[in-house]
Design a protein around this motif. Structure first.
Motif, mmCIF file in Angstrom:
data_model
loop_
_atom_site.group_PDB
_atom_site.id
_atom_site.type_symbol
_atom_site.label_atom_id
_atom_site.label_comp_id
_atom_site.label_asym_id
_atom_site.label_seq_id
_atom_site.Cartn_x
_atom_site.Cartn_y
_atom_site.Cartn_z
ATOM 1 N N GLU A 3 0.803 -1.213 0.000
ATOM 2 C CA GLU A 3 0.000 0.000 0.000
ATOM 3 C C GLU A 3 0.842 1.272 0.000
ATOM 4 O OE1 GLU A 3 -2.885 -0.069 3.152
ATOM 5 O OE2 GLU A 3 -3.740 -1.949 2.432
ATOM 6 N N PHE A 4 1.946 1.238 0.762
ATOM 7 C CA PHE A 4 2.665 2.503 0.966
ATOM 8 C C PHE A 4 3.997 2.578 0.233
ATOM 9 C CE2 PHE A 4 -0.118 1.824 4.548
ATOM 10 C CZ PHE A 4 -0.792 3.031 4.597
ATOM 11 N N TYR A 5 4.596 1.428 -0.021
ATOM 12 C CA TYR A 5 5.923 1.468 -0.632
ATOM 13 C C TYR A 5 5.873 1.206 -2.136
ATOM 14 C CZ TYR A 5 10.396 -0.463 -2.142
ATOM 15 O OH TYR A 5 11.518 -0.750 -2.852
ATOM 16 N N VAL A 6 5.213 0.122 -2.539
ATOM 17 C CA VAL A 6 5.244 -0.304 -3.940
ATOM 18 C C VAL A 6 4.776 0.797 -4.924
ATOM 19 C CG1 VAL A 6 4.342 -1.994 -5.586
ATOM 20 C CG2 VAL A 6 5.129 -2.743 -3.348
ATOM 21 N N PRO A 7 3.641 1.492 -4.634
ATOM 22 C CA PRO A 7 3.207 2.519 -5.603
ATOM 23 C C PRO A 7 4.269 3.599 -5.828
ATOM 24 C CG PRO A 7 1.494 2.082 -3.979
ATOM 25 C CD PRO A 7 2.702 1.362 -3.504
ATOM 26 N N LEU A 8 4.929 4.019 -4.736
ATOM 27 C CA LEU A 8 5.946 5.061 -4.881
ATOM 28 C C LEU A 8 7.207 4.518 -5.553
ATOM 29 C CD1 LEU A 8 5.500 6.931 -1.505
ATOM 30 C CD2 LEU A 8 5.137 7.868 -3.785
ATOM 31 N N ARG A 9 7.548 3.279 -5.216
ATOM 32 C CA ARG A 9 8.712 2.665 -5.857
ATOM 33 C C ARG A 9 8.509 2.629 -7.372
ATOM 34 N NH1 ARG A 9 8.937 -3.635 -5.546
ATOM 35 N NH2 ARG A 9 7.283 -3.250 -7.059
ATOM 36 N N ASP A 10 7.286 2.285 -7.778
ATOM 37 C CA ASP A 10 6.999 2.200 -9.213
ATOM 38 C C ASP A 10 7.022 3.566 -9.886
ATOM 39 O OD1 ASP A 10 6.840 -0.459 -8.801
ATOM 40 O OD2 ASP A 10 4.645 -0.593 -8.889
ATOM 41 N N LYS A 11 6.931 4.620 -9.075
ATOM 42 C CA LYS A 11 7.036 5.975 -9.638
ATOM 43 C C LYS A 11 8.442 6.513 -9.432
ATOM 44 C CE LYS A 11 2.574 7.229 -8.131
ATOM 45 N NZ LYS A 11 1.966 8.155 -7.180
ATOM 46 N N ASN A 12 9.399 5.621 -9.163
ATOM 47 C CA ASN A 12 10.792 6.020 -8.945
ATOM 48 C C ASN A 12 10.989 6.918 -7.732
ATOM 49 O OD1 ASN A 12 12.402 4.648 -10.717
ATOM 50 N ND2 ASN A 12 11.853 6.002 -12.418
#
Lengths: 192, 252
Positions: free
Chosen positions: B137-146
């Motif tokens: 929820e909190f890490y993966v979405p931002l990781r995918d946006k670099n």
């Protein structure tokens, strides 16, 4: 003080030290042995935890997607084998197979049914499973270390003398091949 | 007589040094020494304000709940990054020894993986599935946006929130494990030496050779049964509370 008295005092001191050493040594062996047992029970706990997760895994997967029974067969069989195992070596062998079987099953499911990756229940379960797998690795590592500590004590001089006298012999540990199991054969994914 | 005394002195201290060295070997490691109690950004992925934010956040968690959360970044965690994270967490002994309430958040740059390791005492509060969900929820979405660094911060904030919200449970902790301190062992050995020397010295009081009992060889023929006997001795730079880990956690 007479020379003979001196000698006797010397002998008494050496005797007392020796007795302390023997008692301490014996107790060390006993606690090292106990340590092995407690480390093993932790390994078993974690295997059990993993075995308990398998029915959930199977039910979540089969309720989300249509799978053939032989798809889940090997992982269910691995669980049954674990439950049937009696000796420590058997349990560890069955446990490792169960561990590998789950890994293979999860990979196979991921490949055959990519939609499952969006299933929250399934993701939660795979997290629990991989956490448990890691706990098993840790627990087995600790178990092997405890046996090594024990074996070192039985071989090292001078504690090896005590080990012989009290019959603490070296222990074998069962090393199952962690990558021994093959990927389960996949069905077509359609129920008959 | 002078030579003899010197020989006795050297003999005594060489035995003691040997014992000390024997123990110290247990603490040698291949893992980096922590430089900070909360953020060890070895890979340098956080900006100054980000580091400051994390430090403040994690310090607050420790004050509130005694739990020790550590965020670390490492360039190369090897292929077995989960094993690396576990070893790092146990090596640093994150968490209080009596509560095992450590939590390691490790980012491996080469492997592009975020790994969390949960101390024994936090496993009930933060089961693996919950950690995995927070990561999704909190890490993966931002990781995918670099925005990996921000993702790690958001994830850490969430973990901190759960611990803060349940601080009573964390504080009450698990049953304390008995631990032998390294220095206690040295002191006990020293006291035994002194005692024996004293006793033998008094027996031979009438004689001039009062100092020979130092020679009595006391050796430790058995390996110490607890490898984790010291909390924060060998790591050198910085030490944590001595908490234990069982391998629980999640990774993305």
């Amino acid at each position: 003080m007479k020379t003979s008295t001196k000698i006797w005092i010397g002998v008494a001191i050496v005797a007392v030290l020796l007795i302390f050493w023997i008692i301490g040594g014996y107790n060390t062996f006993v606690s090292l042995d106990q340590n092995i047992n407690s480390k093993w029970s932790e390994v078993e706990n974690q295997y059990q935890r993993q075995a308990d997760l398998i029915p959930n895994l199977v039910s979540i997967v089969s309720s989300a997607v249509k799978v053939e029974t032989n798809f889940t067969l090997s992982v269910v069989q691995a669980r049954t084998n674990w439950q049937a195992a009696t000796t420590q070596a058997q349990k560890d062998q069955a446990g490792v197979e169960m561990n590998n079987g789950i890994g293979a099953f999860v990979n196979a499911v991921a490949e055959a049914y990519p939609t499952l990756q969006a299933n929250k229940q399934y993701i939660a379960l795979t997290d629990e499973l991989s956490g448990t797998q890691n706990r098993i690795t840790v627990a087995r590592g600790e178990y092997i270390k405890s046996i090594q500590a024990y074996n070192t004590a039985t071989k090292r001089f001078p504690s090896n003398i005590l080990a012989k006298v009290f019959g603490f012999s070296g222990k074998d540990y069962y090393k199952a091949d962690v990558n021994a199991i093959t990927t389960p054969s996949l069905g077509t994914g359609i129920l008959p | 007589m002078v030579y003899k005394k010197r020989a006795i002195f050297i003999c005594f201290f060489s035995i003691l040094t040997f014992l000390v060295l024997n123990f110290s070997i247990l603490y040698a490691s291949d893992y980096p020494t922590p430089t900070n109690k909360y953020v060890n950004d070895f890979a340098g992925i956080f900006s100054q304000p980000q580091t400051a934010y994390l430090q403040a956040l994690l310090a607050e968690v420790e004050q509130n709940s005694t739990a020790e959360i550590v965020v670390a970044t490492i360039n190369d965690c090897t292929q077995d990054y989960v094993g690396y994270a576990y070893n790092l967490a146990t090596n640093w002994k994150i968490g209080k020894a009596d509560k095992n309430n450590g939590f390691l958040i490790l980012y491996c740059v080469t492997q592009k993986k975020l790994v969390a390791q949960t101390g024994y005492g936090l496993e009930g509060l933060l089961p693996d599935s919950k950690i995995g969900r927070f990561m999704d929820e909190f890490y993966v979405p931002l990781r995918d946006k670099n925005q990996t660094a921000q993702g790690i911060i958001d994830f850490s904030t969430q973990i901190a929130k759960v611990i803060n919200d349940n601080k009573e449970e964390v504080i009450s902790g698990q049953a304390a494990k008995p631990q032998t301190d390294f220095f206690t062992v040295v002191i006990i050995i020293f006291v035994i030496y002194m005692l024996i020397a004293r006793i033998l010295g008094s027996i031979y009081k009438n004689k001039k050779r009062r100092d020979w009992p130092w020679f009595i060889p006391i050796f430790l023929p058995f390996p110490s049964s607890g490898t984790n006997s010291s909390s924060g001795f060998g790591s050198g730079g910085f030490s944590f509370g001595g908490g234990g880990f069982g391998g629980g956690g999640a990774s993305r």
